[in-house]
Motif scaffolding. Structure first.
Motif, mmCIF file in Angstrom:
data_model
loop_
_atom_site.group_PDB
_atom_site.id
_atom_site.type_symbol
_atom_site.label_atom_id
_atom_site.label_comp_id
_atom_site.label_asym_id
_atom_site.label_seq_id
_atom_site.Cartn_x
_atom_site.Cartn_y
_atom_site.Cartn_z
ATOM 1 N N VAL A 62 0.852 -1.194 0.000
ATOM 2 C CA VAL A 62 0.000 0.000 0.000
ATOM 3 C C VAL A 62 0.891 1.248 0.000
ATOM 4 N N ALA A 63 0.453 2.275 -0.731
ATOM 5 C CA ALA A 63 1.144 3.568 -0.726
ATOM 6 C C ALA A 63 0.097 4.683 -0.817
ATOM 7 N N GLU A 64 0.469 5.851 -0.367
ATOM 8 C CA GLU A 64 -0.428 6.998 -0.493
ATOM 9 C C GLU A 64 -0.391 7.532 -1.924
ATOM 10 N N ASP A 65 -1.547 7.915 -2.442
ATOM 11 C CA ASP A 65 -1.561 8.567 -3.754
ATOM 12 C C ASP A 65 -1.239 10.053 -3.596
ATOM 13 N N GLU A 66 -1.313 10.795 -4.696
ATOM 14 C CA GLU A 66 -0.916 12.206 -4.665
ATOM 15 C C GLU A 66 -1.822 13.065 -3.781
ATOM 16 N N THR A 67 -2.986 12.556 -3.454
ATOM 17 C CA THR A 67 -3.893 13.313 -2.583
ATOM 18 C C THR A 67 -3.843 12.843 -1.133
ATOM 19 N N GLY A 68 -3.013 11.816 -0.864
ATOM 20 C CA GLY A 68 -2.834 11.352 0.508
ATOM 21 C C GLY A 68 -3.674 10.173 0.915
ATOM 22 N N TRP A 69 -4.479 9.609 -0.037
ATOM 23 C CA TRP A 69 -5.305 8.439 0.292
ATOM 24 C C TRP A 69 -4.518 7.152 0.070
ATOM 25 N N ALA A 70 -4.777 6.170 0.920
ATOM 26 C CA ALA A 70 -4.100 4.877 0.789
ATOM 27 C C ALA A 70 -4.648 4.115 -0.408
ATOM 28 N N LYS A 71 -3.759 3.631 -1.255
ATOM 29 C CA LYS A 71 -4.139 2.864 -2.445
ATOM 30 C C LYS A 71 -3.221 1.654 -2.583
ATOM 31 N N LEU A 72 -3.733 0.619 -3.234
ATOM 32 C CA LEU A 72 -2.914 -0.553 -3.524
ATOM 33 C C LEU A 72 -1.798 -0.153 -4.488
ATOM 34 N N LEU A 73 -0.584 -0.550 -4.176
ATOM 35 C CA LEU A 73 0.579 -0.090 -4.930
ATOM 36 C C LEU A 73 0.542 -0.517 -6.389
ATOM 37 N N THR A 74 0.205 -1.778 -6.656
ATOM 38 C CA THR A 74 0.305 -2.291 -8.020
ATOM 39 C C THR A 74 -0.831 -1.846 -8.924
ATOM 40 N N SER A 75 -1.966 -1.480 -8.338
ATOM 41 C CA SER A 75 -3.136 -1.161 -9.165
ATOM 42 C C SER A 75 -3.697 0.234 -8.952
ATOM 43 N N GLN A 76 -3.264 0.884 -7.854
ATOM 44 C CA GLN A 76 -3.812 2.192 -7.463
ATOM 45 C C GLN A 76 -5.322 2.128 -7.160
ATOM 46 N N GLU A 77 -5.799 0.930 -6.867
ATOM 47 C CA GLU A 77 -7.201 0.743 -6.482
ATOM 48 C C GLU A 77 -7.357 1.019 -4.981
ATOM 49 N N PRO A 78 -8.599 1.327 -4.525
ATOM 50 C CA PRO A 78 -8.819 1.486 -3.081
ATOM 51 C C PRO A 78 -8.619 0.159 -2.349
#
Length: 237
Positions: free
Chosen positions: A149-165
Protein backbone atom coordinates in the motif's frame (compact mmCIF):
# COMPACT_ATOMS: atom_id res chain seq x y z
CA UNK A 1 31.99 -22.48 -23.00
CA UNK A 2 34.50 -21.02 -20.55
CA UNK A 3 32.82 -20.10 -17.27
CA UNK A 4 34.68 -17.94 -14.77
CA UNK A 5 33.65 -17.98 -11.13
CA UNK A 6 34.39 -14.73 -9.30
CA UNK A 7 34.14 -14.65 -5.52
CA UNK A 8 34.07 -11.10 -4.18
CA UNK A 9 35.13 -10.37 -0.59
CA UNK A 10 36.33 -7.01 0.62
CA UNK A 11 37.93 -6.53 4.01
CA UNK A 12 35.99 -3.56 5.33
CA UNK A 13 32.68 -5.07 6.41
CA UNK A 14 31.15 -3.04 9.26
CA UNK A 15 27.94 -4.80 10.29
CA UNK A 16 29.98 -7.90 11.16
CA UNK A 17 33.71 -7.04 11.28
CA UNK A 18 35.90 -9.43 9.24
CA UNK A 19 32.80 -11.44 8.39
CA UNK A 20 34.17 -13.07 5.24
CA UNK A 21 36.72 -15.02 7.27
CA UNK A 22 34.80 -15.19 10.55
CA UNK A 23 34.11 -18.73 11.73
CA UNK A 24 30.62 -19.99 10.89
CA UNK A 25 29.80 -23.45 12.22
CA UNK A 26 33.45 -24.51 12.12
CA UNK A 27 34.66 -22.89 8.90
CA UNK A 28 35.43 -19.39 7.63
CA UNK A 29 32.33 -17.92 5.99
CA UNK A 30 34.07 -17.73 2.62
CA UNK A 31 34.87 -21.46 2.69
CA UNK A 32 31.25 -22.44 2.02
CA UNK A 33 31.16 -20.53 -1.24
CA UNK A 34 34.59 -21.78 -2.28
CA UNK A 35 33.68 -25.43 -1.69
CA UNK A 36 30.32 -25.18 -3.47
CA UNK A 37 32.04 -23.63 -6.49
CA UNK A 38 34.86 -26.17 -6.57
CA UNK A 39 32.59 -29.18 -6.14
CA UNK A 40 30.24 -28.03 -8.91
CA UNK A 41 32.90 -28.79 -11.51
CA UNK A 42 31.43 -26.25 -13.94
CA UNK A 43 34.11 -23.56 -13.83
CA UNK A 44 37.05 -23.07 -16.12
CA UNK A 45 38.58 -20.94 -13.36
CA UNK A 46 37.61 -19.71 -9.91
CA UNK A 47 39.20 -16.49 -8.66
CA UNK A 48 38.89 -14.16 -5.70
CA UNK A 49 38.62 -10.39 -5.96
CA UNK A 50 39.64 -8.79 -2.66
CA UNK A 51 41.54 -5.84 -1.28
CA UNK A 52 42.47 -7.71 1.91
CA UNK A 53 45.64 -9.82 2.26
CA UNK A 54 44.24 -11.95 5.10
CA UNK A 55 41.15 -12.86 3.10
CA UNK A 56 43.40 -13.63 0.14
CA UNK A 57 45.53 -16.01 2.22
CA UNK A 58 42.48 -17.85 3.55
CA UNK A 59 41.12 -18.26 0.02
CA UNK A 60 44.47 -19.56 -1.23
CA UNK A 61 44.49 -22.20 1.53
CA UNK A 62 41.20 -23.47 0.12
CA UNK A 63 42.66 -23.62 -3.39
CA UNK A 64 41.33 -20.39 -4.93
CA UNK A 65 43.42 -18.32 -7.33
CA UNK A 66 44.03 -14.70 -6.29
CA UNK A 67 45.62 -13.24 -9.43
CA UNK A 68 45.47 -9.60 -8.29
CA UNK A 69 44.61 -7.42 -5.32
CA UNK A 70 41.59 -5.21 -5.83
CA UNK A 71 42.35 -1.46 -5.79
CA UNK A 72 41.22 0.34 -2.64
CA UNK A 73 38.89 2.64 -4.58
CA UNK A 74 36.90 -0.46 -5.62
CA UNK A 75 36.54 -1.71 -2.04
CA UNK A 76 34.55 1.08 -0.41
CA UNK A 77 31.27 0.71 1.48
CA UNK A 78 29.26 2.02 -1.46
CA UNK A 79 31.17 0.36 -4.29
CA UNK A 80 28.74 -1.51 -6.58
CA UNK A 81 29.61 -4.86 -8.09
CA UNK A 82 29.68 -3.67 -11.71
CA UNK A 83 33.06 -1.86 -11.58
CA UNK A 84 34.52 -4.68 -9.47
CA UNK A 85 33.56 -7.23 -12.12
CA UNK A 86 34.75 -5.01 -14.97
CA UNK A 87 38.11 -4.59 -13.22
CA UNK A 88 38.53 -8.35 -12.79
CA UNK A 89 37.67 -9.15 -16.42
CA UNK A 90 39.90 -6.35 -17.76
CA UNK A 91 42.82 -7.44 -15.56
CA UNK A 92 42.61 -11.06 -16.67
CA UNK A 93 42.42 -10.06 -20.33
CA UNK A 94 45.28 -7.57 -20.17
CA UNK A 95 47.62 -9.58 -17.92
CA UNK A 96 46.82 -13.22 -18.70
CA UNK A 97 45.08 -13.05 -22.08
CA UNK A 98 42.13 -14.83 -20.49
CA UNK A 99 38.60 -14.12 -21.70
CA UNK A 100 35.69 -16.22 -20.37
CA UNK A 101 32.43 -16.60 -22.24
CA UNK A 102 30.38 -16.17 -19.09
CA UNK A 103 30.89 -15.15 -15.48
CA UNK A 104 29.24 -16.30 -12.28
CA UNK A 105 29.42 -13.88 -9.36
CA UNK A 106 29.41 -15.74 -6.05
CA UNK A 107 29.15 -13.74 -2.83
CA UNK A 108 30.45 -15.33 0.40
CA UNK A 109 27.48 -13.83 2.25
CA UNK A 110 25.27 -16.59 0.80
CA UNK A 111 26.80 -19.64 2.53
CA UNK A 112 23.75 -21.91 2.17
CA UNK A 113 24.00 -21.98 -1.61
CA UNK A 114 24.61 -25.60 -2.62
CA UNK A 115 26.69 -27.15 -5.39
CA UNK A 116 23.57 -28.29 -7.21
CA UNK A 117 22.23 -24.73 -7.24
CA UNK A 118 25.27 -23.69 -9.26
CA UNK A 119 24.86 -26.60 -11.67
CA UNK A 120 21.15 -25.99 -12.16
CA UNK A 121 21.68 -22.28 -12.79
CA UNK A 122 24.20 -23.08 -15.50
CA UNK A 123 21.89 -25.67 -17.07
CA UNK A 124 19.12 -23.06 -17.13
CA UNK A 125 21.47 -20.50 -18.67
CA UNK A 126 22.35 -22.91 -21.49
CA UNK A 127 18.82 -24.21 -22.05
CA UNK A 128 17.26 -20.75 -22.26
CA UNK A 129 20.18 -19.21 -24.18
CA UNK A 130 19.77 -16.37 -21.71
CA UNK A 131 21.79 -13.22 -21.21
CA UNK A 132 21.79 -13.93 -17.51
CA UNK A 133 20.43 -16.16 -14.76
CA UNK A 134 19.79 -14.64 -11.34
CA UNK A 135 18.95 -16.59 -8.21
CA UNK A 136 15.86 -15.38 -6.41
CA UNK A 137 13.41 -16.48 -3.76
CA UNK A 138 9.68 -16.02 -3.69
CA UNK A 139 8.45 -12.97 -1.77
CA UNK A 140 6.39 -14.14 1.23
CA UNK A 141 2.70 -13.41 0.77
CA UNK A 142 2.47 -10.78 3.50
CA UNK A 143 5.25 -8.78 1.79
CA UNK A 144 3.92 -9.24 -1.74
CA UNK A 145 3.62 -6.12 -3.92
CA UNK A 146 -0.01 -7.19 -4.52
CA UNK A 147 -0.71 -6.39 -0.88
CA UNK A 148 1.59 -3.37 -0.68
CA UNK A 149 0.00 0.00 0.00
CA UNK A 150 1.14 3.57 -0.73
CA UNK A 151 -0.43 7.00 -0.49
CA UNK A 152 -1.56 8.57 -3.75
CA UNK A 153 -0.92 12.21 -4.66
CA UNK A 154 -3.89 13.31 -2.58
CA UNK A 155 -2.83 11.35 0.51
CA UNK A 156 -5.31 8.44 0.29
CA UNK A 157 -4.10 4.88 0.79
CA UNK A 158 -4.14 2.86 -2.45
CA UNK A 159 -2.91 -0.55 -3.52
CA UNK A 160 0.58 -0.09 -4.93
CA UNK A 161 0.31 -2.29 -8.02
CA UNK A 162 -3.14 -1.16 -9.16
CA UNK A 163 -3.81 2.19 -7.46
CA UNK A 164 -7.20 0.74 -6.48
CA UNK A 165 -8.82 1.49 -3.08
CA UNK A 166 -8.04 -0.94 -0.26
CA UNK A 167 -11.34 -2.82 -0.49
CA UNK A 168 -10.10 -4.13 -3.87
CA UNK A 169 -7.29 -6.00 -2.15
CA UNK A 170 -6.88 -9.60 -3.33
CA UNK A 171 -8.13 -11.57 -0.31
CA UNK A 172 -5.94 -14.69 -0.65
CA UNK A 173 -2.29 -14.87 -1.66
CA UNK A 174 -3.10 -18.03 -3.59
CA UNK A 175 -5.05 -15.76 -5.95
CA UNK A 176 -2.15 -13.48 -6.83
CA UNK A 177 -1.78 -13.20 -10.65
CA UNK A 178 1.92 -14.15 -10.55
CA UNK A 179 4.64 -15.21 -8.19
CA UNK A 180 6.95 -12.37 -7.25
CA UNK A 181 10.60 -12.70 -6.26
CA UNK A 182 13.46 -10.94 -4.53
CA UNK A 183 17.20 -11.20 -5.22
CA UNK A 184 18.77 -13.53 -2.67
CA UNK A 185 22.38 -12.69 -3.63
CA UNK A 186 23.50 -16.29 -4.15
CA UNK A 187 24.08 -16.52 -7.94
CA UNK A 188 24.53 -14.04 -10.76
CA UNK A 189 25.47 -15.76 -14.02
CA UNK A 190 25.85 -13.67 -17.17
CA UNK A 191 27.49 -13.33 -20.56
CA UNK A 192 30.83 -11.58 -20.20
CA UNK A 193 30.09 -9.31 -23.16
CA UNK A 194 27.41 -7.51 -21.12
CA UNK A 195 30.10 -5.81 -19.05
CA UNK A 196 31.43 -3.99 -22.09
CA UNK A 197 28.12 -2.94 -23.62
CA UNK A 198 28.79 0.44 -25.30
CA UNK A 199 25.66 2.16 -23.96
CA UNK A 200 24.66 0.29 -20.83
CA UNK A 201 27.25 -2.00 -19.24
CA UNK A 202 25.51 -4.33 -16.79
CA UNK A 203 25.30 -7.98 -15.79
CA UNK A 204 21.64 -8.71 -16.56
CA UNK A 205 21.07 -8.01 -20.25
CA UNK A 206 17.59 -7.92 -21.76
CA UNK A 207 16.89 -11.64 -21.42
CA UNK A 208 17.33 -12.47 -17.75
CA UNK A 209 15.95 -15.68 -16.27
CA UNK A 210 14.95 -16.27 -12.65
CA UNK A 211 16.52 -19.27 -10.95
CA UNK A 212 14.20 -19.89 -7.98
CA UNK A 213 15.77 -21.01 -4.71
CA UNK A 214 13.91 -22.14 -1.61
CA UNK A 215 13.93 -19.62 1.22
CA UNK A 216 15.86 -21.95 3.53
CA UNK A 217 18.89 -21.70 1.22
CA UNK A 218 18.57 -17.95 0.72
CA UNK A 219 20.07 -16.41 3.84
CA UNK A 220 22.23 -13.45 2.82
CA UNK A 221 24.39 -12.34 5.74
CA UNK A 222 24.43 -8.61 6.30
CA UNK A 223 23.75 -8.28 10.04
CA UNK A 224 24.36 -10.18 13.28
CA UNK A 225 20.75 -11.40 13.09
CA UNK A 226 21.43 -12.85 9.63
CA UNK A 227 24.50 -14.60 11.03
CA UNK A 228 22.47 -16.27 13.76
CA UNK A 229 19.86 -17.33 11.20
CA UNK A 230 22.56 -18.85 8.96
CA UNK A 231 23.98 -20.80 11.93
CA UNK A 232 20.53 -22.15 12.71
CA UNK A 233 19.77 -23.08 9.10
CA UNK A 234 23.10 -24.89 8.77
CA UNK A 235 21.70 -27.55 11.06
CA UNK A 236 18.50 -27.91 9.05
CA UNK A 237 19.74 -28.48 5.51
Amino acid sequence: MKILGIITARGGSKGIPRKNIKDLAGQPLIAYTIKAAQESGVFDRIILSTDDTEIAEVAKKYGVDVPFMRPADLAQDGTPHLPVLKHAISWLKENQNYQPDAVMLLQPTAPLRQTWHIKEALDLFAAKKADSVVSMSEIPGHFSPYWAVAEDETGWAKLLTSQEPLHKRIPRRQSFPKKTYYHNGAIYLFKTELLSHPDNPNFYGDQAVIYPMAEKYSVNIDSPEDWLLAERMMGEI
